[in-house]
Design a protein around this motif. Structure first.
Motif, short mmCIF file in Angstrom:
data_model
loop_
_atom_site.label_atom_id
_atom_site.label_comp_id
_atom_site.label_asym_id
_atom_site.label_seq_id
_atom_site.Cartn_x
_atom_site.Cartn_y
_atom_site.Cartn_z
N PRO A 127 0.83 -1.21 0.00
CA PRO A 127 0.00 0.00 0.00
C PRO A 127 0.86 1.26 0.00
CG PRO A 127 -0.90 -1.61 1.52
CD PRO A 127 0.41 -2.16 1.06
N VAL A 128 0.43 2.26 -0.75
CA VAL A 128 1.22 3.48 -0.96
C VAL A 128 0.52 4.66 -0.31
CG1 VAL A 128 2.19 5.02 -2.69
CG2 VAL A 128 2.08 2.56 -3.14
N CYS A 129 1.29 5.46 0.41
CA CYS A 129 0.79 6.70 1.00
C CYS A 129 1.40 7.88 0.25
CB CYS A 129 1.14 6.77 2.49
SG CYS A 129 0.68 8.33 3.27
N LEU A 130 0.55 8.69 -0.35
CA LEU A 130 1.02 9.83 -1.14
C LEU A 130 0.70 11.16 -0.47
CD1 LEU A 130 -0.14 8.60 -4.68
CD2 LEU A 130 2.15 8.42 -3.68
N LYS A 131 0.38 11.11 0.79
CA LYS A 131 -0.04 12.31 1.51
C LYS A 131 1.03 13.39 1.52
CE LYS A 131 -3.41 14.09 4.01
NZ LYS A 131 -4.79 14.25 3.50
N LYS A 132 2.31 12.98 1.54
CA LYS A 132 3.39 13.97 1.65
C LYS A 132 3.65 14.72 0.35
CE LYS A 132 5.88 11.73 5.45
NZ LYS A 132 7.18 11.15 5.89
N ALA A 133 3.05 14.26 -0.73
CA ALA A 133 3.19 14.98 -2.01
C ALA A 133 2.16 16.11 -2.03
CB ALA A 133 2.99 14.03 -3.18
#
Length: 374
Positions: free
Chosen positions: A212-218
């Motif tokens: 699973p990938v978390c892209l919140k920091k982008a």
């Protein structure tokens, strides 16, 4: 008579091409392949170094495939690429490399040297493409020196195993990132994305072996394009920033969008494109309605139903109106609706009714059924 002949010969030897305006010459050089480009050096003394001013070098499939019939085609390709890089003394803004026809030795060793050379010189590399479509097992490690190309604004890669070095300081100017058929070490994708503070556009192919990938920091990411592989598992996108454009491509018609991204993460969405949506599935239609309810600023809705099998959707009970109802305050910005469906369009008609019922601001509305008849 003799003087006339001499004048004619003089006219024949006028170097007209060298006297062309600089922007015209640049336009000619830009449309030549690498072999033709370097060959211009023999035209005249003036042209000997003109090819070195070209800022885009493309060693793509069209280039490497020319050498496939040679016994030692790997070595010839290696020599040419190395010579061109050594001789080129101007800025290089774009470098494209297709490694599929090359042996593993060339693929693993020399691209890293070339990228190191590009990163060390003050050539202001802004656009890098390194592609390998044949090695679907992704055994080739990503050239580590890519992460030292500080001027990169666009990066596209395919066919590599991606791991981010521990001393990675980020690609501070990267705006556009395209990741195709790659594998990823644990945490590599999040580390790469979080190290690109200006990243606005991300295109990625989701594979079944991904975590699973978390892209919140982008935080600046506004445009996300996702392509699903056949073995793709659910829940791969855990969290998102406030994206405005979302494109999801499901070429096999087997995955439901409900398994990919929660509608609650799409409240800032303005443009939604779903290609391969299975609108024969009632769950799929309800998911789209949930997105419509969440994305009140949506401007454009584009859905193409590429999977037109009967499925279980044709045997389900008619949709309850309240489940497909959008309140009149929703989607006040909607301007364009384009829905293309197959032969079984019962649920698609319900979705269409929901999408256009309240919206007086609609500029373009198109529904295509079966053979795209309106």
């Amino acid at each position: 008579m003799t003087q006339s002949i001499k004048m004619d010969n003089c006219v024949d030897h006028i170097d007209r091409i060298s006297d062309l305006p600089g922007n015209v010459i640049d336009g000619i050089l830009k449309h030549l392949n690498i072999r033709e480009l370097v060959s211009t050096s023999i035209l005249s003394t003036k042209w000997r170094k003109m090819w070195m001013s070209v800022r885009e070098l493309d060693f793509g499939y069209d280039f490497v495939s020319r050498f496939e019939d040679l016994d030692n085609h790997d070595l010839e390709i290696l020599r040419i690429i190395s010579d061109v890089l050594l001789l080129h003394d101007g800025p290089i803004y774009k470098f494209s490399l297709e490694t599929s026809p090359l042996s593993n030795l060339i693929t693993t060793e020399y691209p890293n040297k070339w990228i190191l050379f590009l990163s060390k010189r003050d050539i202001k590399l802004k656009d890098l493409q390194i592609l390998d479509y044949d090695r679907i097992d992704n055994i080739i490690k990503m050239p580590s020196h890519i992460f030292s190309c500080e001027e990169l604004t666009r990066f596209r890669c395919s066919g590599f195993n991606l791991s981010v070095p521990p001393n990675f300081c980020g690609l501070k100017k990267l705006v556009d990132l395209c990741l195709e058929h790659n594998t990823y070490e644990f945490g590599a994708l999040e580390n790469l994305v979080s190290g690109c503070p200006l990243l606005e556009k991300l295109s990625i192919i989701l594979r079944g072996d991904m975590k699973p990938v978390c892209l919140k920091k982008a935080e600046n990411l506004i445009d996300l394009r996702i392509t699903l592989c056949k073995d793709c598992t659910s829940g791969l996108i855990k969290s998102l920033p406030k994206i405005q454009r979302l494109t999801i491509i499901e070429p096999f018609g087997e995955k439901l969008y409900t398994d990919i991204i929660s509608p609650t993460q799409l409240i800032s969405l303005k443009y939604l494109k779903l290609y391969g949506a299975n609108l024969d599935e009632r769950k799929e239609v309800l998911y789209v309605v949930s997105v419509l309810k969440s994305a009140s600023d949506l401007v454009e809705l584009d859905i193409k139903n590429q999977y037109c099998g009967g499925g279980s959707g044709g045997e389900q009970e008619p949709d309850r109106l309240e489940e497909l109802e959008c309140s009149s305050c929703c989607l006040s910005q909607l301007q364009t609706v384009n829905i293309c469906v197959g032969a079984n369009f019962k649920h698609a008609m319900s979705l269409t009714h929901c999408a256009v019922k309240h919206f007086t601001g609609l500029i373009m509305y198109e529904t295509s059924i079966s053979k795209r008849t309106r």
